[in-house]
Design a protein around this motif. Structure first.
Motif, mmCIF file in Angstrom:
data_model
loop_
_atom_site.group_PDB
_atom_site.id
_atom_site.type_symbol
_atom_site.label_atom_id
_atom_site.label_comp_id
_atom_site.label_asym_id
_atom_site.label_seq_id
_atom_site.Cartn_x
_atom_site.Cartn_y
_atom_site.Cartn_z
ATOM 1 N N ARG A 110 0.887 -1.443 0.374
ATOM 2 C CA ARG A 110 -0.049 -0.090 0.045
ATOM 3 C C ARG A 110 0.241 1.366 0.097
ATOM 4 O O ARG A 110 0.386 2.080 -0.879
ATOM 5 N N LEU A 111 1.666 1.422 0.686
ATOM 6 C CA LEU A 111 2.675 2.591 0.642
ATOM 7 C C LEU A 111 3.736 2.613 -0.513
ATOM 8 O O LEU A 111 3.894 4.136 -0.698
ATOM 9 N N GLU A 112 4.260 1.641 -1.109
ATOM 10 C CA GLU A 112 4.604 1.243 -2.460
ATOM 11 C C GLU A 112 4.054 2.067 -3.918
ATOM 12 O O GLU A 112 4.201 2.671 -4.427
ATOM 13 N N ARG A 113 2.185 1.804 -3.523
ATOM 14 C CA ARG A 113 1.591 2.384 -4.623
ATOM 15 C C ARG A 113 1.379 3.643 -4.707
ATOM 16 O O ARG A 113 0.842 4.155 -5.613
ATOM 17 N N ASN A 114 1.158 4.078 -3.180
ATOM 18 C CA ASN A 114 0.608 5.238 -2.690
ATOM 19 C C ASN A 114 1.691 6.826 -2.957
ATOM 20 O O ASN A 114 1.721 8.225 -2.442
ATOM 21 N N TRP A 115 3.309 6.564 -2.671
ATOM 22 C CA TRP A 115 4.139 7.346 -1.901
ATOM 23 C C TRP A 115 4.603 7.891 -3.296
ATOM 24 O O TRP A 115 4.657 7.291 -4.404
ATOM 25 N N ASN A 116 4.730 9.360 -3.205
ATOM 26 C CA ASN A 116 5.069 10.048 -3.953
ATOM 27 C C ASN A 116 6.758 11.304 -3.956
ATOM 28 O O ASN A 116 6.184 11.600 -2.889
ATOM 29 N N ASP A 117 7.391 10.633 -4.041
ATOM 30 C CA ASP A 117 8.599 11.416 -3.527
ATOM 31 C C ASP A 117 8.882 12.833 -4.195
ATOM 32 O O ASP A 117 8.408 13.743 -2.704
ATOM 33 N N ALA A 118 7.184 13.710 -4.890
ATOM 34 C CA ALA A 118 7.557 15.123 -5.194
ATOM 35 C C ALA A 118 6.198 15.528 -3.619
ATOM 36 O O ALA A 118 6.672 16.073 -3.511
ATOM 37 N N ILE A 148 8.126 4.454 11.033
ATOM 38 C CA ILE A 148 8.621 5.511 12.030
ATOM 39 C C ILE A 148 9.011 6.626 11.202
ATOM 40 O O ILE A 148 9.858 6.755 10.363
ATOM 41 N N LEU A 149 8.235 7.890 11.876
ATOM 42 C CA LEU A 149 9.300 9.454 11.218
ATOM 43 C C LEU A 149 10.057 9.928 11.645
ATOM 44 O O LEU A 149 9.233 9.667 13.205
ATOM 45 N N ILE A 150 11.303 9.861 11.951
ATOM 46 C CA ILE A 150 11.955 10.428 12.925
ATOM 47 C C ILE A 150 12.514 11.566 12.610
ATOM 48 O O ILE A 150 12.356 12.431 11.050
ATOM 49 N N GLU A 151 12.638 12.709 12.855
ATOM 50 C CA GLU A 151 12.627 14.226 12.722
ATOM 51 C C GLU A 151 14.124 14.641 13.771
ATOM 52 O O GLU A 151 14.146 14.144 15.282
ATOM 53 N N ASN A 152 14.816 15.377 13.373
ATOM 54 C CA ASN A 152 16.548 15.885 13.863
ATOM 55 C C ASN A 152 16.196 15.098 15.727
ATOM 56 O O ASN A 152 17.292 14.434 16.791
ATOM 57 N N GLY A 153 16.732 13.386 15.157
ATOM 58 C CA GLY A 153 17.334 12.240 15.690
ATOM 59 C C GLY A 153 16.012 12.049 16.478
ATOM 60 O O GLY A 153 16.466 11.069 17.633
ATOM 61 N N LYS A 154 14.674 12.391 16.108
ATOM 62 C CA LYS A 154 13.722 11.540 17.255
ATOM 63 C C LYS A 154 12.310 10.999 16.737
ATOM 64 O O LYS A 154 12.418 11.735 15.972
ATOM 65 N N SER A 155 12.124 10.436 17.505
ATOM 66 C CA SER A 155 10.460 9.862 16.605
ATOM 67 C C SER A 155 9.635 10.669 17.098
ATOM 68 O O SER A 155 9.289 11.143 17.964
ATOM 69 N N ILE A 156 8.972 11.085 15.611
ATOM 70 C CA ILE A 156 7.991 12.501 15.447
ATOM 71 C C ILE A 156 6.272 11.603 15.327
ATOM 72 O O ILE A 156 5.848 12.320 15.775
ATOM 73 N N TRP A 157 6.291 9.995 15.024
ATOM 74 C CA TRP A 157 5.091 9.326 14.785
ATOM 75 C C TRP A 157 5.908 8.103 14.263
ATOM 76 O O TRP A 157 6.551 7.683 13.469
ATOM 77 N N ASP A 158 5.144 7.274 14.916
ATOM 78 C CA ASP A 158 4.956 6.189 14.666
ATOM 79 C C ASP A 158 3.435 5.232 14.537
ATOM 80 O O ASP A 158 2.583 5.305 14.810
ATOM 81 N N ALA A 159 4.210 4.235 13.349
ATOM 82 C CA ALA A 159 2.437 3.826 13.499
ATOM 83 C C ALA A 159 2.694 2.293 12.919
ATOM 84 O O ALA A 159 4.007 2.115 12.382
ATOM 85 N N SER A 160 1.771 1.161 13.142
ATOM 86 C CA SER A 160 1.629 -0.283 13.009
ATOM 87 C C SER A 160 0.552 -0.973 12.309
ATOM 88 O O SER A 160 0.193 -0.736 12.458
ATOM 89 N N HIS A 161 1.118 -2.376 11.649
ATOM 90 C CA HIS A 161 0.190 -3.197 11.027
ATOM 91 C C HIS A 161 -0.789 -2.253 9.814
ATOM 92 O O HIS A 161 -0.210 -1.128 8.931
ATOM 93 N N TYR A 162 -1.955 -2.183 9.947
ATOM 94 C CA TYR A 162 -3.172 -1.521 9.130
ATOM 95 C C TYR A 162 -3.038 0.004 8.873
ATOM 96 O O TYR A 162 -3.610 0.964 8.486
ATOM 97 N N ASP A 163 -2.532 0.935 10.410
ATOM 98 C CA ASP A 163 -2.267 1.804 10.519
ATOM 99 C C ASP A 163 -0.986 2.600 10.228
ATOM 100 O O ASP A 163 -1.214 3.972 9.701
ATOM 101 N N ILE A 164 -0.388 2.109 9.344
ATOM 102 C CA ILE A 164 0.254 2.312 7.890
ATOM 103 C C ILE A 164 0.311 3.245 7.216
ATOM 104 O O ILE A 164 -0.666 1.927 6.608
ATOM 105 N N GLN A 165 -0.913 4.041 6.765
ATOM 106 C CA GLN A 165 -1.114 5.045 6.291
ATOM 107 C C GLN A 165 -0.627 5.845 5.391
ATOM 108 O O GLN A 165 0.204 6.803 6.089
ATOM 109 N N TYR A 166 -0.925 6.097 4.108
ATOM 110 C CA TYR A 166 -0.056 6.968 3.357
ATOM 111 C C TYR A 166 -0.387 8.791 3.887
ATOM 112 O O TYR A 166 0.364 9.369 3.356
ATOM 113 N N ASP A 167 -2.147 8.738 4.259
ATOM 114 C CA ASP A 167 -2.252 9.288 4.226
ATOM 115 C C ASP A 167 -1.628 10.206 5.515
ATOM 116 O O ASP A 167 -1.882 11.621 5.659
ATOM 117 N N ALA A 168 -1.999 9.303 6.600
ATOM 118 C CA ALA A 168 -1.930 9.548 8.076
ATOM 119 C C ALA A 168 -0.259 10.392 7.945
ATOM 120 O O ALA A 168 0.318 11.008 9.316
#
Length: 89
Positions: free
Chosen positions: A18-26, A62-82
């Motif tokens: 799902r992430l690969e299908r929706n991911w948009n580098d731009a 896991i989203l990391i900014e300045n060496g710290k986790s700013i957001w994480d999700a697992s399983h079906y909560d991993i969504q591109y829009d989130a």
């Protein structure tokens, strides 16, 4: 962003697909996504858990900014829009 993936788990495969299908580098701008194969690299995953204080899940993003986790999700909560929302996009 780190995407922790278990190659033995169907939920993990679905989340990755799902992430690969929706991911948009731009849209994501400077966010770099890194794939971590948990089966081959479990010690790396353990170190991530220790450094970021984010309990291990599989699959997990896991989203990391300045060496710290700013957001994480697992399983079906991993969504591109989130992920976009967590980044303020």
């Amino acid at each position: 962003m780190i995407f922790k993936h278990s190659t033995r788990c169907s939920i993990s495969s679905t989340s990755l697909n799902r992430l690969e299908r929706n991911w948009n580098d731009a849209e994501m701008g400077p966010v770099k996504a890194v794939y971590l194969d948990l089966i081959a690299n479990r010690p790396v995953s353990n170190k991530i858990e220790s450094l970021l204080h984010v309990e291990h899940q599989s699959p997990q993003a896991i989203l990391i900014e300045n060496g710290k986790s700013i957001w994480d999700a697992s399983h079906y909560d991993i969504q591109y829009d989130a992920i976009k929302k967590a980044l303020g996009k």
